[in-house]
Motif scaffolding. Structure first.
Motif, PDB file in Angstrom:
ATOM      1  N   THR A 125       3.318   0.908 -20.412  1.00 55.17           N
ATOM      2  CA  THR A 125       2.963   0.320 -19.132  1.00 55.17           C
ATOM      3  C   THR A 125       2.576   1.434 -18.164  1.00 55.17           C
ATOM      4  N   MET A 126       1.380   1.304 -17.607  1.00 49.28           N
ATOM      5  CA  MET A 126       1.003   2.185 -16.499  1.00 49.28           C
ATOM      6  C   MET A 126       1.273   1.394 -15.232  1.00 49.28           C
ATOM      7  N   THR A 127       2.191   1.892 -14.420  1.00 50.25           N
ATOM      8  CA  THR A 127       2.607   1.115 -13.243  1.00 50.25           C
ATOM      9  C   THR A 127       2.939   2.017 -12.067  1.00 50.25           C
ATOM     10  N   ASN A 128       2.872   1.404 -10.902  1.00 59.41           N
ATOM     11  CA  ASN A 128       3.214   2.129  -9.686  1.00 59.41           C
ATOM     12  C   ASN A 128       4.709   2.027  -9.385  1.00 59.41           C
ATOM     13  N   VAL A 129       5.406   1.159 -10.134  1.00 59.10           N
ATOM     14  CA  VAL A 129       6.827   0.892  -9.864  1.00 59.10           C
ATOM     15  C   VAL A 129       7.618   1.164 -11.145  1.00 59.10           C
ATOM     16  N   PRO A 130       8.170   2.374 -11.254  1.00 58.19           N
ATOM     17  CA  PRO A 130       8.757   2.836 -12.506  1.00 58.19           C
ATOM     18  C   PRO A 130       9.918   1.997 -13.038  1.00 58.19           C
ATOM     19  N   ASN A 131      10.688   1.345 -12.183  1.00 55.50           N
ATOM     20  CA  ASN A 131      11.780   0.540 -12.742  1.00 55.50           C
ATOM     21  C   ASN A 131      11.473  -0.942 -12.831  1.00 55.50           C
ATOM     22  N   SER A 132      10.209  -1.268 -12.791  1.00 58.11           N
ATOM     23  CA  SER A 132       9.785  -2.665 -12.821  1.00 58.11           C
ATOM     24  C   SER A 132      10.012  -3.277 -14.202  1.00 58.11           C
ATOM     25  N   THR A 133       9.892  -4.593 -14.259  1.00 58.85           N
ATOM     26  CA  THR A 133      10.137  -5.316 -15.504  1.00 58.85           C
ATOM     27  C   THR A 133       9.235  -4.811 -16.635  1.00 58.85           C
ATOM     28  N   LEU A 134       7.949  -4.699 -16.363  1.00 61.77           N
ATOM     29  CA  LEU A 134       7.018  -4.274 -17.418  1.00 61.77           C
ATOM     30  C   LEU A 134       7.292  -2.840 -17.867  1.00 61.77           C
ATOM     31  N   SER A 135       7.789  -2.041 -16.950  1.00 55.47           N
ATOM     32  CA  SER A 135       8.127  -0.670 -17.283  1.00 55.47           C
ATOM     33  C   SER A 135       9.358  -0.633 -18.184  1.00 55.47           C
ATOM     34  N   ARG A 136      10.353  -1.430 -17.853  1.00 57.02           N
ATOM     35  CA  ARG A 136      11.594  -1.441 -18.636  1.00 57.02           C
ATOM     36  C   ARG A 136      11.383  -2.017 -20.025  1.00 57.02           C
ATOM     37  N   GLU A 137      10.501  -3.002 -20.135  1.00 58.75           N
ATOM     38  CA  GLU A 137      10.372  -3.717 -21.411  1.00 58.75           C
ATOM     39  C   GLU A 137       9.340  -3.112 -22.358  1.00 58.75           C
ATOM     40  N   ALA A 138       8.505  -2.212 -21.854  1.00 55.71           N
ATOM     41  CA  ALA A 138       7.535  -1.561 -22.741  1.00 55.71           C
ATOM     42  C   ALA A 138       8.176  -0.347 -23.399  1.00 55.71           C
ATOM     43  N   THR A 139       7.568   0.143 -24.475  1.00 54.04           N
ATOM     44  CA  THR A 139       8.119   1.310 -25.159  1.00 54.04           C
ATOM     45  C   THR A 139       8.051   2.542 -24.251  1.00 54.04           C
ATOM     46  N   TYR A 140       6.930   2.708 -23.567  1.00 51.33           N
ATOM     47  CA  TYR A 140       6.721   3.896 -22.726  1.00 51.33           C
ATOM     48  C   TYR A 140       6.196   3.501 -21.347  1.00 51.33           C
ATOM     49  N   THR A 141       6.343   4.443 -20.392  1.00 55.15           N
ATOM     50  CA  THR A 141       5.814   4.218 -19.040  1.00 55.15           C
ATOM     51  C   THR A 141       5.049   5.450 -18.563  1.00 55.15           C
ATOM     52  N   MET A 142       3.941   5.222 -17.904  1.00 58.93           N
ATOM     53  CA  MET A 142       3.304   6.296 -17.126  1.00 58.93           C
ATOM     54  C   MET A 142       3.190   5.817 -15.690  1.00 58.93           C
ATOM     55  N   GLU A 143       3.563   6.691 -14.770  1.00 59.13           N
ATOM     56  CA  GLU A 143       3.550   6.305 -13.354  1.00 59.13           C
ATOM     57  C   GLU A 143       2.202   6.559 -12.700  1.00 59.13           C
ATOM     58  N   LEU A 144       1.808   5.632 -11.836  1.00 58.51           N
ATOM     59  CA  LEU A 144       0.543   5.792 -11.109  1.00 58.51           C
ATOM     60  C   LEU A 144       0.677   6.770  -9.943  1.00 58.51           C
ATOM     61  N   LEU A 145       1.887   6.905  -9.414  1.00 52.14           N
ATOM     62  CA  LEU A 145       2.164   7.887  -8.352  1.00 52.14           C
ATOM     63  C   LEU A 145       1.361   7.657  -7.078  1.00 52.14           C
ATOM     64  N   ALA A 146       0.988   6.391  -6.845  1.00 54.80           N
ATOM     65  CA  ALA A 146       0.175   6.090  -5.654  1.00 54.80           C
ATOM     66  C   ALA A 146       1.035   5.923  -4.407  1.00 54.80           C
ATOM     67  N   GLY A 147       2.348   5.861  -4.572  1.00 57.18           N
ATOM     68  CA  GLY A 147       3.218   5.550  -3.432  1.00 57.18           C
ATOM     69  C   GLY A 147       3.160   4.048  -3.197  1.00 57.18           C
ATOM     70  N   PRO A 148       4.138   3.500  -2.448  1.00 57.11           N
ATOM     71  CA  PRO A 148       4.204   2.052  -2.267  1.00 57.11           C
ATOM     72  C   PRO A 148       2.867   1.469  -1.783  1.00 57.11           C
ATOM     73  N   GLU A 149       2.429   0.402  -2.433  1.00 52.67           N
ATOM     74  CA  GLU A 149       1.212  -0.275  -1.987  1.00 52.67           C
ATOM     75  C   GLU A 149       1.647  -1.607  -1.373  1.00 52.67           C
ATOM     76  N   ILE A 150       1.426  -1.743  -0.080  1.00 50.21           N
ATOM     77  CA  ILE A 150       1.946  -2.897   0.653  1.00 50.21           C
ATOM     78  C   ILE A 150       0.871  -3.953   0.874  1.00 50.21           C
ATOM     79  N   ALA A 151      -0.322  -3.557   1.243  1.00 53.19           N
ATOM     80  CA  ALA A 151      -1.404  -4.526   1.460  1.00 53.19           C
ATOM     81  C   ALA A 151      -1.606  -5.323   0.179  1.00 53.19           C
ATOM     82  N   VAL A 152      -1.846  -6.623   0.318  1.00 50.89           N
ATOM     83  CA  VAL A 152      -2.037  -7.461  -0.868  1.00 50.89           C
ATOM     84  C   VAL A 152      -3.250  -6.980  -1.674  1.00 50.89           C
ATOM     85  N   ALA A 153      -4.315  -6.642  -0.986  1.00 51.65           N
ATOM     86  CA  ALA A 153      -5.505  -6.148  -1.683  1.00 51.65           C
ATOM     87  C   ALA A 153      -5.243  -4.745  -2.207  1.00 51.65           C
ATOM     88  N   SER A 154      -5.342  -4.602  -3.502  1.00 50.07           N
ATOM     89  CA  SER A 154      -5.019  -3.335  -4.140  1.00 50.07           C
ATOM     90  C   SER A 154      -6.171  -2.342  -3.964  1.00 50.07           C
TER      91      SER A 154
END
Ligand code: F6R
Length: 358
Positions: A125-154
């Motif tokens: 899982t490549m994600t911005n939230v390292p302890n998220s569900t998809l991160s925990r349940e996948a074999t591996y994680t890579m972090e996006l390191l974008a910092g919190p994204e608050i606006a709905v539009a990514s």
């Protein structure tokens, strides 16, 4: 916090140069690429990658397909999470799954991951939230390191995701001895990308004016492009529609003549991207076709392919990763169009930041 900004979206657009620098310094140690070596061997061993995502992350996956196929020399399927889990195609012999998810909580993506785990396949899982569900349940994680994204539009998660895909693809390609991977100076390119984005965000007024000139009173708009610009056009159109509520579509420029061109009338806004070298000449032809039917065309071209009269020039950057830079004008145009309509830019109607229902 929003700091001195009125909206999170503008703040997050402006953060993108810093995010590029952060990804570069985190994932590179001199020339050495800093990724989990066990993961690297696992993914490099696959005969096909399946990249699964939704929305903007899906669009980052479309860009990633090119990057992995070129740098890691592996075939890639890009799949919409909401379709894939229920209509799983015949898989290759050694598949590896990559989930792209800013939030790491998207239910559509998770239902695929649950099935992938049941089938016993490995995943990242490549994600911005390292302890998220998809991160925990996948074999591996890579972090996006974008910092919190608050606006709905990514915004910054899209550009970060493309950069992180490039990091992994380069590492895979180097492990497999792929020349294109060895030859690509990705650190240099990420530095160029950071500077190029900075140039664009420093010209905000220009994009405010473009939004005004092209979109005031309009109900429909089109983004067109070929190759890498087609993938980009889908994201550009999504940004515009989700926050401005202007109906907008991204099209492969060559497909216009197969139907959509009937929608072009006098003053229909068409944003045409020309960053893809192979597609450039043909896209110029498509621009002529829509111009002849009265379209109001804005050309967004990379320096290399720009012609006299083009309004927006994208600074020089490796073509494969060019959406990292060329998406930014579209983010700003969407932002100003939304603002002009008095919409809630950060929280558009009917949308939530993370979609936890299928
Ligand atoms: C668009 C947007 C959505 C998300 C999509 C996937 O600006 O934010 O399309 O990209 O809901 O979300 P994640 O990446 O969190 O899985």
């Amino acid at each position: 916090s929003k700091g001195t900004y009125d909206t999170f979206m503008l703040k997050e657009i402006d953060e993108q140069p810093a995010v590029m620098r952060k990804i570069s310094s985190h994932y590179f140690d001199g020339k050495k690429i800093n990724v989990d070596q066990k993961m690297l061997k696992d993914v490099a061993d696959a005969d096909r990658l399946y990249i699964v995502a939704a929305g903007t992350s899906y669009h980052a996956a479309l860009v990633g397909k090119d990057i992995f196929e070129n740098l890691a020399d592996v075939p890639v399927d890009v799949e919409l999470a909401s379709e894939f889990g229920y209509h799983m195609p015949k898989l290759s012999k050694k598949p590896f799954f990559i989930f792209l998810s800013q939030s790491g909580e998207t239910a559509d993506s998770r239902q695929v991951l649950v099935k992938v785990n049941e089938l016993g396949f490995h995943s990242l899982t490549m994600t911005n939230v390292p302890n998220s569900t998809l991160s925990r349940e996948a074999t591996y994680t890579m972090e996006l390191l974008a910092g919190p994204e608050i606006a709905v539009a990514s915004t910054k998660a899209y550009t970060a995701n493309i950069a992180v895909e490039a990091v992994l693809a380069k590492a895979m390609g180097e492990l497999k001895g792929v020349k294109a991977a060895k030859d690509l100076d990705l650190q240099g390119q990420l530095a160029l990308a950071a500077n190029a984005i900075q140039t664009i965000v420093d010209e905000k007024d220009k994009f405010n004016k473009i939004a005004d000139d092209y979109l005031t009173g309009k109900n429909d708009a089109f983004y067109i492009g070929r190759g890498i610009d087609y993938a980009l056009s889908l994201e550009a159109a999504l940004k515009l529609k989700e926050i401005s509520y202007i109906h907008s579509e991204g099209f492969a420029a060559g497909e216009l003549k197969h139907g959509t061109i009937s929608l072009i009338e006098k003053d229909t806004p068409v944003f045409a991207y020309i960053n893809d070298g192979i597609g450039a000449a043909h896209t110029r032809g498509n621009i002529q076709e829509v111009t002849a039917r009265g379209a109001h065309v804005l050309v967004i071209a990379s320096k290399k392919y720009a012609e006299k009269g083009d309004q927006v020039i994208i600074p020089e950057i490796n073509e494969m990763i060019s959406p990292i830079v060329s998406v930014v004008p579209a983010q700003l145009i969407a932002y100003y169009a939304s603002l002009a309509r008095g919409n809630n830019v950060d929280q558009p109607r009917n949308l939530a930041k993370s979609v936890t229902v299928e």
